[in-house]
Enzyme design. Structure first.
Site: not given
Ligand code: B1M
Length: 213
Positions: A98, A100, A151
């Protein structure tokens, strides 16, 4: 557009033109974390939706991620921090497979601003690397982040590997693909120590504080 709409739009459009000025404007009204959790997260959710509907390509999502990172970097110095002695040491990683890291890095900022020493191992961290780092750093807890559905399963495997390595410190898990239920029914049974689910970074801090009290 309102300030809030403009902030969400920078993320959706993947554009930084005017971002800093609007962030400074927003700082007059809101706490930094409320700007992140409010308009910026709203933009990111929209990016996720558009990506899911094939209206955005990965390169565009990357641009959005860059905007989010730049915004968080700009807001970080304005966040509250406690000048307390170190409350504990936490190893942090995005799980194997992963990439992200925005959420994980937010967790790092919140924890380190609030008295924790954080060792951030980065992305795609396999269990072996986590175990080696545990032995070297001797942390009080391990934090795992993951956003992909696969993940969540990787966290189960990671918990098993940590248990087999004799590790029992509390594990904090978070990320969009995870739920409290999955954490309790699937991850926790595979581990000998506590496994706690955090819905966001602040929740992660609350849990860490409860552990260190
Ligand atoms: Co990706 N991605 N992505 N992506 N991406 C998602 C997660 C996805 C839901 C988008 C979608 O399709 N709607 C989807 C997952 C689908 C699934 O598995 N069901 C997805 C996909 C499919 C993919 C790829 C497979 C795409 C591809 O290549 N075809 C690929 C995966 C590559 C891989 O990981 N092997 C991929 C790639 C990417 C980018 C590189 C382009 C980019 C990431 C850049 C980076 O992180 N440096 C990206 C992004 C930006 C997203 C979305 C749009 C946004 C994620 C984000 O940063 N959110 C995402 C859709 C979405 O979430 N709406 C998506 C903002 C961030 C602050 O929130 O990380 O959730 P988040 O953290 C939150 C909580 O979750 C929590 O606290 C935070 C808030 O305070 N939290 C924790 C997180 N970790 C925690 C740990 C803790 C406590 C809390 O304690 C240890």
């Amino acid at each position: 557009l309102s300030l809030e709409e403009r902030l969400a739009n920078y993320v959706v459009e993947g554009s930084k033109d005017g971002l800093i000025d609007d962030l400074n404007e927003a700082l007059k009204k809101y706490a930094p974390l409320d700007i992140i959790n409010g308009p910026l997260m709203k933009g990111m959710e929209e990016v996720g939706r558009l990506f899911n509907d094939n209206e955005l390509i990965v390169a565009e999502v990357l641009q959005s991620a860059e905007v989010m990172k730049a915004a968080v970097a700009h807001l970080e110095p304005f966040m509250e921090r406690t000048e307390t002695a170190v409350k504990g040491k936490i190893l942090l990683a995005t799980v194997k497979g992963d990439v992200h890291d925005i959420g994980k890095n937010l967790v790092e900022i919140i924890l380190s601003n609030n008295g924790y020493q954080v060792v951030n191992l980065g992305i795609k961290v396999p269990p072996e690397q986590l175990i080696a780092a545990y032995r070297e750093e001797k942390p009080d807890a391990i934090g795992l982040s993951g956003l992909l559905v696969k993940s969540a399963q990787q966290m189960v495997t990671t918990a098993q590997d940590l248990r087999e390595a004799g590790i029992e410190v509390p594990i904090l898990v978070g990320g969009a693909a995870l739920t409290r239920k999955f954490t309790h029914t699937r991850i926790a049974p595979e581990y000998n120590g506590l496994v706690l689910y955090a819905k966001d970074a602040m929740d992660g801090l609350d849990l860490a504080n409860r552990l260190s009290d």
